[in-house]
Design an enzyme around this catalytic site. Structure first.
Site, PDB file in Angstrom:
ATOM      1  N   CYS A 126      -8.049  -3.558   0.207  1.00  5.32           N
ATOM      2  CA  CYS A 126      -6.573  -2.971   0.371  1.00  5.32           C
ATOM      3  C   CYS A 126      -6.755  -1.233   0.813  1.00  5.32           C
ATOM      4  CB  CYS A 126      -5.763  -3.423  -0.156  1.00  5.32           C
ATOM      5  SG  CYS A 126      -5.624  -2.660  -1.282  1.00  5.32           S
TER       6      CYS A 126
ATOM      7  N   GLU B 201      -6.095  -4.541   5.564  1.00  4.57           N
ATOM      8  CA  GLU B 201      -6.396  -5.467   3.899  1.00  4.57           C
ATOM      9  C   GLU B 201      -8.060  -5.780   4.966  1.00  4.57           C
ATOM     10  OE1 GLU B 201      -5.061  -5.869   1.499  1.00  4.57           O
ATOM     11  OE2 GLU B 201      -5.430  -6.949   0.112  1.00  4.57           O
TER      12      GLU B 201
END
Ligand SMILES: C[S@@+](CC[C@H](N)C(=O)[O-])C[C@H]1O[C@@H](n2cnc3c(N)ncnc32)[C@H](O)[C@@H]1O
Length: 356
Positions: free
Chosen positions: A314, A348
């Site tokens: 992330c 992500e």
């Protein structure tokens, strides 16, 4: 990202990140978009009190509170619950007095936990009133205050993830990590499931409540999944049991502890108690999904022993830093962006690598 349209916001942020990774000569970047509104299944709002009324509020860049009437990115069930809850809280001083913040966690089944956070001690009268609201709104209520947590009925909700024709059932709790965008989470699992090379044993660090472990269990002979959080490990064991999956063992170990155990630098009673002997595994694959800080040195060093690496990130900055080391022994097979956090600069990334 202001006035940009949906396509441009994704284009802009992925172009920016592609630049960051240009030094690695990645052949192809795949991009997976999300519904642009009503996508978040987890949200937290502050409560603003004025003239004996309460309002949802958020803080701006300078930490200044501003009130909001609704939030376009939370999913439909959170949006609906937010409005109904505010009216109920407003009617009842026991519930609204010294209320500081409200958290929502919704599942794919619209099973929702609402946590009310207070600056006061909660008592039986609060519990009674909370129970009434819980029944009327069909929610699962939790009250929190300093050193106090009251679970009105239960703090567990049920979630479903589908892989091909198989449905996997999960139990989630308010205190553990849960991917905040169900649609993107499903796409991430599908992507890994489709592209991962099958066979041998898999090891997973940072496994949470078994989000990736459980659906990937059919692809490997045995799996060993680890995680630092006690509640997450408990939930992951329970989730494997619910889905009648018997080839996974879960252990509470930090990633660096696992690296120490794997390299025989330290013995862990926690592994012995679970009858886990690392020598019995024939690991082909390691899957890592670390927090924003990325991988620590010991974990990074461990990765080179595995034929296949799945790295879920992330944070592009720590991913880039870690890839500089990983690419000495592995090459990138797949690199994909998942727009988990639409309208923000966050994204992500999943990278699948194989040994050179
Ligand atoms: C980004 S979340 C991923 C969880 C899971 N893969 C999922 O999809 O739900 C990162 C997880 O790593 C755990 N964690 C944080 N630091 C850790 C560490 N040093 N070692 C092992 N796990 C850690 C957190 O508790 C959290 O569950």
């Amino acid at each position: 990202m202001g006035l940009l349209d949906m396509k441009s916001q994704l284009q802009l942020k992925t172009d920016d990140i592609k630049q960051k990774f240009a030094c690695f000569n990645i052949e192809k970047f795949e991009i997976f978009s999300s519904t642009n509104l009503a996508y978040r299944s987890r949200a937290e709002f502050r409560i603003f009190h004025k003239d004996s009324k309460i309002y949802y509020a958020m803080s701006d860049k300078n930490k200044k509170l501003f009130t909001i009437n609704n939030c376009a990115i939370v999913d439909k069930n959170i949006a609906k619950t937010m409005q109904k809850l505010l009216l109920k809280l407003q009617e009842n001083e026991i519930l609204s007095k010294k209320l500081f913040a409200v958290e929502f966690l919704n599942s794919t089944q619209n099973d929702i936990i609402v946590t009310l956070i207070y600056h006061k001690k909660l008592d039986d009268i609060w519990s009674e009133k909370a129970k009434e609201i819980e029944n009327i709104l069909h929610i699962k209520l939790i009250g929190r205050s300093k050193k106090q947590k009251i679970v009105v009925s239960t703090d567990i909700i049920t979630n479903i993830i589908k892989i091909n024709d198989t449905k996997y059932l999960y139990e989630y709790k308010d205190t553990t990590f849960v991917q905040p965008n169900h649609e993107i989470n499903q796409k991430m699992i599908d992507f890994i499931n489709q592209h991962i090379k099958t066979g041998g044993d898999m090891c997973e660090l940072y496994c949470g409540a078994g989000n990736f472990t459980i659906p990937l269990s059919a692809k490997f002979d045995k799996l060993l999944a680890t995680e630092i959080n006690k509640t997450s490990i408990k939930l992951s064991k329970q989730n494997a049991k619910i889905n009648k999956i018997e080839n996974i063992k879960f252990a509470r170990l930090s990633s660096s502890e696992f690296a120490q155990a794997k390299n025989k630098l330290r013995e862990f009673r926690r592994l012995k108690e679970l009858d886990i002997d690392l020598l019995e595994y024939n690991f082909s694959t390691i899957l890592v999904d670390p927090p924003r800080a990325g991988l620590d040195e010991q974990t990074l060093f461990l990765l080179k022993e595995f034929e296949q690496i799945v790295y879920i990130s992330c944070n592009p900055d720590t991913l880039k830093e870690n890839l500089k080391t990983i690419l000495k022994t592995h090459k990138i097979k797949k690199f994909a962006f998942f727009d988990q956090f639409v309208w923000t600069k966050h994204i992500e990334i999943i990278v699948i690598l194989e040994s050179i």
